[in-house]
Design a protein around this motif. Structure first.
Motif, mmCIF file in Angstrom:
data_model
loop_
_atom_site.group_PDB
_atom_site.id
_atom_site.type_symbol
_atom_site.label_atom_id
_atom_site.label_comp_id
_atom_site.label_asym_id
_atom_site.label_seq_id
_atom_site.Cartn_x
_atom_site.Cartn_y
_atom_site.Cartn_z
ATOM 1 N N ILE A 1 2.317 9.598 -9.975
ATOM 2 C CA ILE A 1 2.177 10.163 -11.208
ATOM 3 C C ILE A 1 0.883 11.473 -10.922
ATOM 4 C CG2 ILE A 1 2.076 8.140 -11.891
ATOM 5 C CD1 ILE A 1 -0.993 6.978 -11.840
ATOM 6 N N ASN A 2 0.723 11.441 -9.868
ATOM 7 C CA ASN A 2 -0.191 12.896 -10.203
ATOM 8 C C ASN A 2 -0.306 13.598 -10.817
ATOM 9 O OD1 ASN A 2 -1.266 15.562 -8.443
ATOM 10 N ND2 ASN A 2 -1.427 14.525 -6.836
ATOM 11 N N LEU A 3 -0.507 14.760 -11.673
ATOM 12 C CA LEU A 3 -0.438 15.600 -13.123
ATOM 13 C C LEU A 3 0.550 16.627 -12.335
ATOM 14 C CD1 LEU A 3 -2.865 15.377 -14.663
ATOM 15 C CD2 LEU A 3 -0.656 14.684 -15.405
ATOM 16 N N THR A 4 -0.274 17.300 -11.188
ATOM 17 C CA THR A 4 0.290 18.564 -10.462
ATOM 18 C C THR A 4 2.099 18.297 -10.340
ATOM 19 O OG1 THR A 4 -1.017 19.338 -9.969
ATOM 20 C CG2 THR A 4 0.557 20.768 -8.728
ATOM 21 N N ILE B 1 -8.949 0.789 -8.768
ATOM 22 C CA ILE B 1 -9.769 2.170 -8.348
ATOM 23 C C ILE B 1 -7.861 2.443 -9.280
ATOM 24 C CG2 ILE B 1 -9.545 4.360 -6.410
ATOM 25 C CD1 ILE B 1 -12.057 2.612 -5.121
ATOM 26 N N ILE B 2 -6.928 1.798 -8.307
ATOM 27 C CA ILE B 2 -5.233 2.394 -9.129
ATOM 28 C C ILE B 2 -4.959 2.586 -10.191
ATOM 29 C CG2 ILE B 2 -2.959 2.083 -8.980
ATOM 30 C CD1 ILE B 2 -3.286 0.355 -6.023
ATOM 31 N N THR B 3 -5.653 1.374 -11.022
ATOM 32 C CA THR B 3 -5.675 1.293 -12.266
ATOM 33 C C THR B 3 -6.141 2.328 -13.369
ATOM 34 O OG1 THR B 3 -5.071 -0.924 -12.172
ATOM 35 C CG2 THR B 3 -5.441 -0.503 -14.780
ATOM 36 N N THR B 4 -7.661 2.302 -12.769
ATOM 37 C CA THR B 4 -8.573 3.756 -13.779
ATOM 38 C C THR B 4 -7.864 4.908 -13.709
ATOM 39 O OG1 THR B 4 -9.986 2.255 -12.794
ATOM 40 C CG2 THR B 4 -11.211 4.365 -13.079
ATOM 41 N N TYR C 1 0.668 -1.028 0.252
ATOM 42 C CA TYR C 1 0.316 0.243 -0.168
ATOM 43 C C TYR C 1 0.716 1.688 -0.295
ATOM 44 C CZ TYR C 1 -4.651 -2.542 0.956
ATOM 45 O OH TYR C 1 -4.858 -3.426 0.775
ATOM 46 N N GLU C 2 1.827 1.130 0.682
ATOM 47 C CA GLU C 2 3.092 2.438 0.529
ATOM 48 C C GLU C 2 3.439 2.210 -0.703
ATOM 49 O OE1 GLU C 2 5.958 1.214 3.372
ATOM 50 O OE2 GLU C 2 4.253 1.635 5.574
ATOM 51 N N ARG C 3 3.724 0.809 -0.806
ATOM 52 C CA ARG C 3 4.672 1.835 -2.839
ATOM 53 C C ARG C 3 3.831 2.266 -3.288
ATOM 54 N NH1 ARG C 3 8.543 -3.050 -4.488
ATOM 55 N NH2 ARG C 3 7.613 -1.706 -6.802
ATOM 56 N N MET C 4 1.923 1.823 -3.926
ATOM 57 C CA MET C 4 1.158 2.057 -4.188
ATOM 58 C C MET C 4 0.686 3.627 -3.837
ATOM 59 S SD MET C 4 1.036 0.161 -6.752
ATOM 60 C CE MET C 4 0.151 0.414 -7.726
ATOM 61 N N THR C 5 1.113 4.087 -3.148
ATOM 62 C CA THR C 5 0.249 6.002 -2.414
ATOM 63 C C THR C 5 1.922 6.289 -3.387
ATOM 64 O OG1 THR C 5 -0.034 4.815 -0.206
ATOM 65 C CG2 THR C 5 0.488 7.003 -0.769
ATOM 66 N N LEU C 6 3.335 5.982 -2.505
ATOM 67 C CA LEU C 6 3.811 7.005 -3.781
ATOM 68 C C LEU C 6 3.923 6.617 -5.217
ATOM 69 C CD1 LEU C 6 6.798 8.132 -3.468
ATOM 70 C CD2 LEU C 6 7.592 5.877 -3.389
ATOM 71 N N PHE C 7 3.544 5.887 -5.706
ATOM 72 C CA PHE C 7 2.950 5.292 -7.227
ATOM 73 C C PHE C 7 1.664 6.814 -7.868
ATOM 74 C CE2 PHE C 7 0.381 4.401 -10.623
ATOM 75 C CZ PHE C 7 0.613 4.140 -11.499
ATOM 76 N N PRO D 1 -7.041 12.650 -10.423
ATOM 77 C CA PRO D 1 -7.910 11.044 -10.834
ATOM 78 C C PRO D 1 -6.869 10.189 -9.138
ATOM 79 C CG PRO D 1 -7.033 11.289 -12.335
ATOM 80 C CD PRO D 1 -6.480 12.188 -11.806
ATOM 81 N N SER D 2 -5.159 10.604 -9.423
ATOM 82 C CA SER D 2 -4.807 9.818 -8.019
ATOM 83 C C SER D 2 -5.405 10.318 -6.374
ATOM 84 C CB SER D 2 -3.092 9.907 -8.433
ATOM 85 O OG SER D 2 -2.624 11.244 -8.055
ATOM 86 N N ASN D 3 -5.913 11.510 -6.578
ATOM 87 C CA ASN D 3 -5.670 11.812 -5.110
ATOM 88 C C ASN D 3 -7.578 11.206 -4.560
ATOM 89 O OD1 ASN D 3 -3.890 13.668 -5.243
ATOM 90 N ND2 ASN D 3 -5.697 15.537 -6.272
ATOM 91 N N ALA D 4 -8.264 10.484 -5.296
ATOM 92 C CA ALA D 4 -9.722 9.433 -5.193
ATOM 93 C C ALA D 4 -9.111 8.191 -4.525
ATOM 94 C CB ALA D 4 -10.414 9.436 -6.695
ATOM 95 N N ALA D 5 -7.806 7.996 -5.507
ATOM 96 C CA ALA D 5 -7.316 6.820 -5.715
ATOM 97 C C ALA D 5 -6.579 6.300 -4.004
ATOM 98 C CB ALA D 5 -6.204 5.711 -6.452
ATOM 99 N N LEU D 6 -6.420 8.003 -3.516
ATOM 100 C CA LEU D 6 -5.290 7.387 -2.163
ATOM 101 C C LEU D 6 -6.418 7.547 -1.159
ATOM 102 C CD1 LEU D 6 -2.568 10.754 -3.172
ATOM 103 C CD2 LEU D 6 -2.316 7.693 -2.068
ATOM 104 N N GLY D 7 -7.604 8.433 -1.480
ATOM 105 C CA GLY D 7 -8.677 8.330 -0.373
ATOM 106 C C GLY D 7 -9.064 7.376 -0.193
ATOM 107 N N TYR D 8 -9.541 6.121 -1.442
ATOM 108 C CA TYR D 8 -9.421 4.493 -1.355
ATOM 109 C C TYR D 8 -8.591 3.493 -0.767
ATOM 110 C CZ TYR D 8 -11.844 -0.032 -2.166
ATOM 111 O OH TYR D 8 -11.983 -0.511 -1.766
ATOM 112 N N ILE D 9 -7.330 4.046 -0.696
ATOM 113 C CA ILE D 9 -6.093 2.867 -0.099
ATOM 114 C C ILE D 9 -6.089 3.524 1.428
ATOM 115 C CG2 ILE D 9 -3.786 3.249 0.271
ATOM 116 C CD1 ILE D 9 -3.435 2.931 -3.042
ATOM 117 N N LYS D 10 -6.279 4.502 1.838
ATOM 118 C CA LYS D 10 -6.404 4.937 2.980
ATOM 119 C C LYS D 10 -7.456 4.277 3.602
ATOM 120 C CE LYS D 10 -4.511 9.374 2.685
ATOM 121 N NZ LYS D 10 -4.858 11.052 2.649
#
Length: 173
Positions: free
Chosen positions: A68-71, A116-119, A58-64, A157-166
């Motif tokens: 990839i967060n566009l900003t 969700i991460i892939t999306t 989960y930590e690695r996917m959070t880093l991912f 999109p990565s912010n929504a996925a981060l929320g799901y991971i949390k």
């Protein structure tokens, strides 16, 4: 055989049968409880060993997702040329490379979380491609500017996925 002999035989046999049935039921219940206890201890031990690995995934996917967060991606990766399609392809290649580097983490996550991460990854790529197709974008700097302006209007999109991971990690406790 007379009736008294049958009653006498039944008076000895019936308590033995009842006692045997009670003993059988007790031992069966005892064995089931021992099996449940053993399985619980095995699951507890497996959970204790797998939890750090799952948390690391989960930590690695959070880093991912952060990478990839566009900003952050646009700040970290400058255009390699003035051509917008070169920059578009370079950004997408960076995202795909990051994703491939973390591909094995999916075995430690739920299918829904991985989807969700892939999306989020695919949506980020789609945003980049859509911005690059705009007629107002003539070069790499304009593409970068358009992507940053688009992010002011909507969430990455990565912010929504981060929320799901949390939320999923919170459910592990």
């Amino acid at each position: 055989m007379d009736f008294t002999r049958i009653i006498e035989l039944a008076s000895y046999t019936l308590p033995a049968i009842v006692t045997g049935f009670v003993a059988y039921s007790f031992f069966e219940l005892h064995i089931k409880n021992n099996d449940k206890k053993h399985n619980f201890l095995l699951n507890k031990e497996a959970h204790k060993e797998s939890l750090p690995i799952r948390l690391q995934a989960y930590e690695r996917m959070t880093l991912f997702l952060e990478r990839i967060n566009l900003t952050k991606l646009l700040i970290r990766i400058a255009p390699i040329s003035n051509e917008k399609h070169d920059y578009e392809n370079f950004l997408i290649d960076q995202i795909e490379h990051e994703f491939e580097h973390n591909l094995t983490q999916q075995i430690y996550m739920s299918d829904e979380c991985w989807t969700i991460i892939t999306t989020a990854k695919n949506s980020t790529i789609q945003i980049i491609r859509k911005a690059a197709m705009s007629d107002r974008v003539e070069n790499a700097d304009k593409l970068r500017e358009k992507l940053l302006n688009d992010l002011l209007e909507k969430q990455s999109p990565s912010n929504a996925a981060l929320g799901y991971i949390k939320n999923e990690v919170a459910g592990l406790w």
